[in-house]
Design a protein around this motif. Structure first.
Motif, PDB file in Angstrom:
ATOM      1  N   PHE A 284       0.947  -1.321  -0.095  1.00 56.26           N
ATOM      2  CA  PHE A 284      -0.003  -0.045  -0.024  1.00 56.26           C
ATOM      3  C   PHE A 284       0.988   1.343  -0.044  1.00 56.26           C
ATOM      4  N   GLY A 285       0.588   2.208  -0.834  1.00 54.74           N
ATOM      5  CA  GLY A 285       1.170   3.334  -0.773  1.00 54.74           C
ATOM      6  C   GLY A 285       0.268   4.587  -0.731  1.00 54.74           C
ATOM      7  N   LEU A 286       0.843   5.468  -0.025  1.00 53.94           N
ATOM      8  CA  LEU A 286       0.065   6.909   0.008  1.00 53.94           C
ATOM      9  C   LEU A 286       1.113   8.177   0.247  1.00 53.94           C
ATOM     10  N   GLY A 287       1.056   8.843  -0.875  1.00 53.76           N
ATOM     11  CA  GLY A 287       1.841   9.891  -1.233  1.00 53.76           C
ATOM     12  C   GLY A 287       1.444  11.279  -1.539  1.00 53.76           C
ATOM     13  N   ALA A 288       2.397  12.034  -1.968  1.00 52.58           N
ATOM     14  CA  ALA A 288       1.803  13.666  -2.418  1.00 52.58           C
ATOM     15  C   ALA A 288       3.135  13.962  -3.431  1.00 52.58           C
ATOM     16  N   ASN A 289       2.669  14.856  -4.243  1.00 52.04           N
ATOM     17  CA  ASN A 289       3.806  15.336  -5.140  1.00 52.04           C
ATOM     18  C   ASN A 289       3.396  16.943  -5.051  1.00 52.04           C
ATOM     19  N   ILE A 290       4.496  17.613  -4.909  1.00 52.53           N
ATOM     20  CA  ILE A 290       4.631  19.082  -5.092  1.00 52.53           C
ATOM     21  C   ILE A 290       5.281  19.505  -6.331  1.00 52.53           C
ATOM     22  N   PHE A 291       4.530  20.078  -7.137  1.00 57.17           N
ATOM     23  CA  PHE A 291       4.999  20.391  -8.492  1.00 57.17           C
ATOM     24  C   PHE A 291       5.463  21.791  -8.346  1.00 57.17           C
ATOM     25  N   MET A 292       6.705  22.374  -8.397  1.00 57.55           N
ATOM     26  CA  MET A 292       7.189  23.670  -8.286  1.00 57.55           C
ATOM     27  C   MET A 292       7.322  24.158  -9.822  1.00 57.55           C
ATOM     28  N   THR A 293       7.807  23.484 -10.549  1.00 56.44           N
ATOM     29  CA  THR A 293       7.833  23.879 -11.879  1.00 56.44           C
ATOM     30  C   THR A 293       7.520  22.582 -13.050  1.00 56.44           C
ATOM     31  N   GLY A 294       6.226  21.911 -12.647  1.00 58.76           N
ATOM     32  CA  GLY A 294       5.767  20.907 -13.438  1.00 58.76           C
ATOM     33  C   GLY A 294       6.790  19.720 -12.950  1.00 58.76           C
ATOM     34  N   HIS A 295       7.146  18.691 -13.974  1.00 57.18           N
ATOM     35  CA  HIS A 295       8.129  17.752 -13.709  1.00 57.18           C
ATOM     36  C   HIS A 295       9.262  18.069 -13.462  1.00 57.18           C
ATOM     37  N   HIS A 296       9.747  19.278 -13.803  1.00 57.64           N
ATOM     38  CA  HIS A 296      10.926  19.714 -14.049  1.00 57.64           C
ATOM     39  C   HIS A 296      11.616  19.935 -12.565  1.00 57.64           C
ATOM     40  N   SER A 297      10.669  20.544 -11.665  1.00 61.57           N
ATOM     41  CA  SER A 297      11.208  20.487 -10.235  1.00 61.57           C
ATOM     42  C   SER A 297      10.225  20.202  -9.343  1.00 61.57           C
ATOM     43  N   LYS A 298      10.277  19.015  -8.650  1.00 59.69           N
ATOM     44  CA  LYS A 298       9.150  18.583  -7.816  1.00 59.69           C
ATOM     45  C   LYS A 298       9.790  17.845  -6.589  1.00 59.69           C
ATOM     46  N   LEU A 299       8.812  18.004  -5.523  1.00 55.23           N
ATOM     47  CA  LEU A 299       9.272  16.848  -4.206  1.00 55.23           C
ATOM     48  C   LEU A 299       8.114  16.036  -3.962  1.00 55.23           C
ATOM     49  N   SER A 300       8.320  15.045  -3.679  1.00 58.54           N
ATOM     50  CA  SER A 300       7.482  13.705  -3.485  1.00 58.54           C
ATOM     51  C   SER A 300       7.745  13.256  -2.225  1.00 58.54           C
ATOM     52  N   LEU A 301       6.778  12.900  -1.442  1.00 62.21           N
ATOM     53  CA  LEU A 301       6.731  12.189  -0.097  1.00 62.21           C
ATOM     54  C   LEU A 301       5.816  11.067  -0.220  1.00 62.21           C
ATOM     55  N   GLU A 302       6.152   9.976   0.305  1.00 62.40           N
ATOM     56  CA  GLU A 302       5.520   8.578   0.163  1.00 62.40           C
ATOM     57  C   GLU A 302       5.680   7.726   1.392  1.00 62.40           C
ATOM     58  N   TYR A 303       4.420   7.252   1.989  1.00 63.57           N
ATOM     59  CA  TYR A 303       4.633   6.328   2.851  1.00 63.57           C
ATOM     60  C   TYR A 303       4.161   4.794   2.332  1.00 63.57           C
ATOM     61  N   SER A 304       4.947   3.938   2.341  1.00 59.66           N
ATOM     62  CA  SER A 304       4.490   2.606   1.788  1.00 59.66           C
ATOM     63  C   SER A 304       4.598   1.551   2.879  1.00 59.66           C
ATOM     64  N   ASN A 305       3.683   0.273   2.798  1.00 62.60           N
ATOM     65  CA  ASN A 305       3.862  -0.579   3.668  1.00 62.60           C
ATOM     66  C   ASN A 305       3.647  -1.964   2.872  1.00 62.60           C
ATOM     67  N   THR A 306       4.426  -3.057   3.312  1.00 64.12           N
ATOM     68  CA  THR A 306       4.611  -3.929   2.386  1.00 64.12           C
ATOM     69  C   THR A 306       4.686  -5.079   3.320  1.00 64.12           C
ATOM     70  N   LYS A 307       3.765  -6.217   2.998  1.00 60.24           N
ATOM     71  CA  LYS A 307       3.505  -7.473   3.646  1.00 60.24           C
ATOM     72  C   LYS A 307       3.686  -8.578   2.834  1.00 60.24           C
ATOM     73  N   VAL A 308       4.601  -9.505   3.052  1.00 57.44           N
ATOM     74  CA  VAL A 308       4.685 -10.637   2.263  1.00 57.44           C
ATOM     75  C   VAL A 308       4.509 -12.026   2.880  1.00 57.44           C
ATOM     76  N   GLY A 309       3.449 -12.752   2.499  1.00 52.75           N
ATOM     77  CA  GLY A 309       2.833 -13.807   3.245  1.00 52.75           C
ATOM     78  C   GLY A 309       2.733 -13.574   4.705  1.00 52.75           C
ATOM     79  N   ASN A 310       3.083 -14.533   5.855  1.00 48.23           N
ATOM     80  CA  ASN A 310       3.027 -14.365   7.123  1.00 48.23           C
ATOM     81  C   ASN A 310       4.002 -13.574   7.531  1.00 48.23           C
ATOM     82  N   ALA A 311       4.986 -12.950   6.994  1.00 46.26           N
ATOM     83  CA  ALA A 311       6.060 -12.181   7.641  1.00 46.26           C
ATOM     84  C   ALA A 311       5.516 -10.937   8.328  1.00 46.26           C
TER      85      ALA A 311
END
Length: 403
Positions: free
Chosen positions: A362-389
């Motif tokens: 699962f991923g939850l994030g956001a982009n901040i575009f200062m000049t479109g894709h030319h200058s941006k910040l991205s922040l994402e929290y992800s959570n991964t679960k494989v099997g019963n681990a």
């Protein structure tokens, strides 16, 4: 000749910087015109992505906060006329404190060619090419550009053959691409790599390994064939280059449905020593459109992928089973020349036959575009679960600059 030289020098000094809010035609970078009308040209593109990651699930002697250069790339392509093109793309990936080299040389040096191909126009809307190329099959995400992804990074399992049959999602071979009406296509016939990430011994380790060419030889396991086909219902996307746009930020109205495949005969060797074919298929859909006149926009994508790497194949990101993935993002209203915000969600679930269980991310994030894709910040929290681990949470901040 002197005129061309002076023209090159002048263009390199002053450049021709084009805005690419949605990067619809790869108009970013610096374009060096080699004639007055610009039909002969050379274009330069450079980009860098810098990561700071916090991971609480690490050994006691490991740092929870780490910095890295996710990508540092340089790409150039040239057309002296519309009949042929040559493209060169090199750079490095995932440079961090654990794999830097003391003086930038030796086994840890990471600078390498990502792409190097030539292309010839055979007819209108039909081209053929050869070299180390990225005209891939399977899905849109297996052809994803790293300049304009909506999520922090591409869905990892969608790059389904990285390091197994190719060099970082690129094969050496020949391809054909074009369009028939609103249907775009790309097909390729390529060499499979002998050296792969899978160094296991199938018989000694009792598992299926991706080592067909290494063990069975190039005659039986040396070639792969792949293709991807997508129908453009609304605005037509460019297929000038292979790199699929992740989000147009409301600059186009796109709705595509696609399907693709990858086949590697005898690509894997199973525990009994016999070769088995690798077959991967996918169907996907992509929608990207403005939502009215206020600058807001939506981006949505979904894919279903069937992965057959042989019986019970399992190597980290690669496993025999099925995969479903989707993401959706909403670009908040605002003027294009102002800072823009785009929150997004992503979710992946895949079955893993070898463990008779699923992996979920699962991923939850956001982009901040200062000049479109030319200058941006991205922040994402992800959570991964494989099997019963235990599940693993990861927080990543990315700063990106693209020229």
């Amino acid at each position: 000749m002197k005129k061309v030289f002076y023209g090159l020098a002048l263009c390199l000094l002053v450049g021709h910087f084009a805005s690419a809010q949605g990067n619809t035609e790869y108009t970013g970078g610096y374009k060096v015109k080699l004639n007055d009308d610009g039909t002969k040209y050379m274009r330069f593109i450079a980009w860098g992505q810098f990561w700071a990651q916090y991971n609480d699930n690490v050994p006691d002697d490991a740092s929870k906060l780490n910095f890295s250069i996710r990508r540092a790339r340089f790409l150039t392509f040239t057309q002296l006329n519309k009949k042929f093109l040559i493209l060169t793309h090199f750079g490095l990936n995932s440079l961090n404190g654990g794999n830097t080299s003391p003086i930038g040389t030796g086994e840890r040096s990471q600078l390498f060619f990502h792409d190097f191909w030539g292309e010839w126009k055979v007819a209108k809307n039909f081209d053929i090419g050869a070299g180390l190329h990225y005209w891939n099959g399977i899905s849109r995400l297996n052809n994803q550009s790293t300049l304009n992804m909506m999520t922090l990074d591409n869905n990892r399992q969608s790059w389904a053959t990285i390091g197994l049959s190719d060099q970082f999602a690129r094969h050496i071979g020949v391809y054909a691409k074009g369009r028939v009406g609103r249907l775009q296509y790309r097909v390729a016939f390529n060499e499979a790599g002998t050296s792969t990430l899978d160094t296991r011994d199938p018989i000694a380790d009792g598992v299926t390994t991706y080592s067909g060419r290494r063990i069975l030889g190039s005659a039986d396991a040396g070639k792969v064939i792949q293709g991807y086909f997508d129908y453009n219902f609304l605005d037509e996307e460019s297929n000038f280059l292979p790199y699929k746009v992740g989000t147009y930020l409301g600059s186009k109205k796109v709705f595509n449905i696609g399907a693709g495949f990858f086949n590697h005969r005898n690509g894997v060797v199973e525990a009994d020593g016999d070769g088995a074919d690798v077959n991967i298929f996918a169907v996907d859909a992509f929608y990207d459109a403005p939502l009215g006149q206020d600058g807001s926009a939506i981006t949505a994508y979904a894919v279903y992928q069937s992965n057959d790497y042989g019986e019970n194949y399992n190597l980290g990101a690669y496993a025999t089973g099925n995969l479903a993935y989707g993401h959706i993002g909403y670009l908040l209203s605002g003027a294009k020349e102002k800072t823009r915000f785009q929150p997004y969600l992503s979710y992946q679930t895949r079955s893993i036959d070898a463990i008779d269980d699923n992996s979920n991310r699962f991923g939850l994030g956001a982009n901040i575009f200062m000049t479109g894709h030319h200058s941006k910040l991205s922040l994402e929290y992800s959570n991964t679960k494989v099997g019963n681990a235990d599940s693993n949470g990861l927080l990543t901040l990315q700063a990106m600059i693209y020229l």
